[in-house]
Design a protein around this motif. Structure first.
Motif, PDB file in Angstrom:
ATOM      1  N   ASP A  12       0.907  -1.111  -0.094  1.00 51.14           N
ATOM      2  CA  ASP A  12      -0.044  -0.077   0.083  1.00 51.14           C
ATOM      3  C   ASP A  12       0.845   1.239   0.099  1.00 51.14           C
ATOM      4  OD1 ASP A  12      -1.743   2.224   0.695  1.00 51.14           O
ATOM      5  OD2 ASP A  12      -3.040   1.121   1.886  1.00 51.14           O
ATOM      6  N   GLU A  13       0.881   2.051  -1.177  1.00 53.26           N
ATOM      7  CA  GLU A  13       1.933   3.125  -1.351  1.00 53.26           C
ATOM      8  C   GLU A  13       1.568   4.103  -0.314  1.00 53.26           C
ATOM      9  OE1 GLU A  13       4.500   3.538  -2.848  1.00 53.26           O
ATOM     10  OE2 GLU A  13       4.416   1.492  -3.764  1.00 53.26           O
ATOM     11  N   GLU A  14       0.142   4.464  -0.193  1.00 58.69           N
ATOM     12  CA  GLU A  14      -0.089   5.631   0.762  1.00 58.69           C
ATOM     13  C   GLU A  14      -0.008   5.248   2.181  1.00 58.69           C
ATOM     14  OE1 GLU A  14      -1.686   8.613   0.458  1.00 58.69           O
ATOM     15  OE2 GLU A  14      -1.167   8.233  -1.636  1.00 58.69           O
ATOM     16  N   ARG A  19       3.533   5.775   7.212  1.00 55.02           N
ATOM     17  CA  ARG A  19       4.714   5.108   8.064  1.00 55.02           C
ATOM     18  C   ARG A  19       5.803   5.658   8.193  1.00 55.02           C
ATOM     19  NH1 ARG A  19       1.093   3.583  11.514  1.00 55.02           N
ATOM     20  NH2 ARG A  19      -0.057   1.819  11.168  1.00 55.02           N
ATOM     21  N   ARG A  20       6.371   6.087   6.703  1.00 58.25           N
ATOM     22  CA  ARG A  20       7.892   6.367   6.649  1.00 58.25           C
ATOM     23  C   ARG A  20       8.105   7.786   7.074  1.00 58.25           C
ATOM     24  NH1 ARG A  20      10.216   3.462   1.257  1.00 58.25           N
ATOM     25  NH2 ARG A  20      10.667   1.559   2.405  1.00 58.25           N
ATOM     26  N   ASN A  21       7.017   8.647   6.879  1.00 58.79           N
ATOM     27  CA  ASN A  21       6.925  10.080   7.460  1.00 58.79           C
ATOM     28  C   ASN A  21       6.716  10.294   8.890  1.00 58.79           C
ATOM     29  OD1 ASN A  21       7.073  11.486   4.949  1.00 58.79           O
ATOM     30  ND2 ASN A  21       4.712  11.589   4.774  1.00 58.79           N
ATOM     31  N   LEU A  55       8.247  -1.650  12.084  1.00 62.31           N
ATOM     32  CA  LEU A  55       8.941  -0.628  11.656  1.00 62.31           C
ATOM     33  C   LEU A  55       9.733  -1.491  10.506  1.00 62.31           C
ATOM     34  CD1 LEU A  55      11.459   1.829  13.195  1.00 62.31           C
ATOM     35  CD2 LEU A  55      12.371  -0.039  12.009  1.00 62.31           C
ATOM     36  N   TYR A  56      10.213  -2.837  10.856  1.00 64.65           N
ATOM     37  CA  TYR A  56      10.856  -3.457   9.848  1.00 64.65           C
ATOM     38  C   TYR A  56      10.183  -4.090   8.673  1.00 64.65           C
ATOM     39  CZ  TYR A  56      15.271  -3.307  12.546  1.00 64.65           C
ATOM     40  OH  TYR A  56      16.440  -2.915  13.035  1.00 64.65           O
ATOM     41  N   GLU A  57       8.781  -3.729   8.514  1.00 58.18           N
ATOM     42  CA  GLU A  57       7.954  -4.101   7.424  1.00 58.18           C
ATOM     43  C   GLU A  57       8.356  -3.151   6.373  1.00 58.18           C
ATOM     44  OE1 GLU A  57       3.997  -4.219   8.601  1.00 58.18           O
ATOM     45  OE2 GLU A  57       4.274  -6.100   9.715  1.00 58.18           O
ATOM     46  N   TYR A  58       8.702  -1.747   6.686  1.00 59.54           N
ATOM     47  CA  TYR A  58       8.995  -0.491   6.027  1.00 59.54           C
ATOM     48  C   TYR A  58      10.456  -0.217   5.488  1.00 59.54           C
ATOM     49  CZ  TYR A  58       3.939   0.022   6.994  1.00 59.54           C
ATOM     50  OH  TYR A  58       2.693  -0.253   7.043  1.00 59.54           O
TER      51      TYR A  58
END
Length: 208
Positions: A12-14, A19-21, A55-58
């Protein structure tokens, strides 16, 4: 300019962006307090409001977060600068507006600037080369603005002078973040900007 891809298990790009933000915001705060090497991924996840597993999913490793932080900062700078200098007026007005916008961006993103310059040395070689190219891209925005002034016969500068002038603008803006402990008690950002433009003889070189 293409950067490296940070691996993710999420499609999911959104959600990736969200999450990264959150990670970036959390990391900037922690890197400022403790530095990159003393900050753990668990602390970043906790401050961001999710688990270390999430976190480690991203991301794959802590260096990925630092890369995302630095890349995000440059993206914001380049995007907002391009928007600021696209306003109307002659090339002299666009340059003046660009300098003011850049200095204001430094003021808005002081913490991010400090983290970027203090910690970017911890990036791997390829990532570091990428962010250094982003720095040159930011410089090139001012080089083009100054070149436009020369092309419109508003001022007369050599190529060497144009390059030096553009780099001077960047460094003087960055000084507001690096020496804020001394400068903030003396000037507002508006006063500092106008003073530096005066010291660079911007109005004399490029009148509007």
């Amino acid at each position: 300019m293409e950067g490296r891809t940070v691996p993710t298990l999420v499609k999911d790009e959104e959600l990736i962006k969200k999450r990264r933000n959150q990670m970036i915001k959390s990391a900037v705060s922690l890197f400022k307090q403790k530095g990159f090497h003393r900050t753990t991924t668990r602390e970043i996840a906790q401050t961001a409001g999710f688990s270390i597993g999430t976190l480690y999913e991203y991301i794959r490793q802590k260096e990925d977060i630092l890369y995302l932080v630095v890349d995000s900062i440059y993206e914001q700078f380049c995007s907002r600068m391009e928007e600021a200098v696209s306003q109307g007026g002659n090339s002299g007005e666009r340059l003046h507006n660009g300098i003011r916008a850049y200095f204001k961006l430094i003021d808005d993103m002081q913490d991010e600037m400090l983290v970027m310059y203090q910690e970017s040395k911890s990036l791997n070689k390829d990532s570091l080369q990428y962010v250094l190219k982003k720095e040159l891209l930011l410089t090139s925005i001012f080089e083009q603005l100054i070149t436009d002034c020369v092309d419109e016969n508003i001022c007369h500068l050599s190529k060497e002078e144009i390059h030096a002038f553009a780099h001077n603008i960047l460094v003087l803006g960055q000084m507001w973040a690096f020496r804020r402990w001394a400068l903030h008690s003396l000037y507002t950002i508006e006063e500092y900007t106008e003073l530096q433009m005066k010291l660079m003889n911007v109005r004399e070189k490029i009148p509007i």
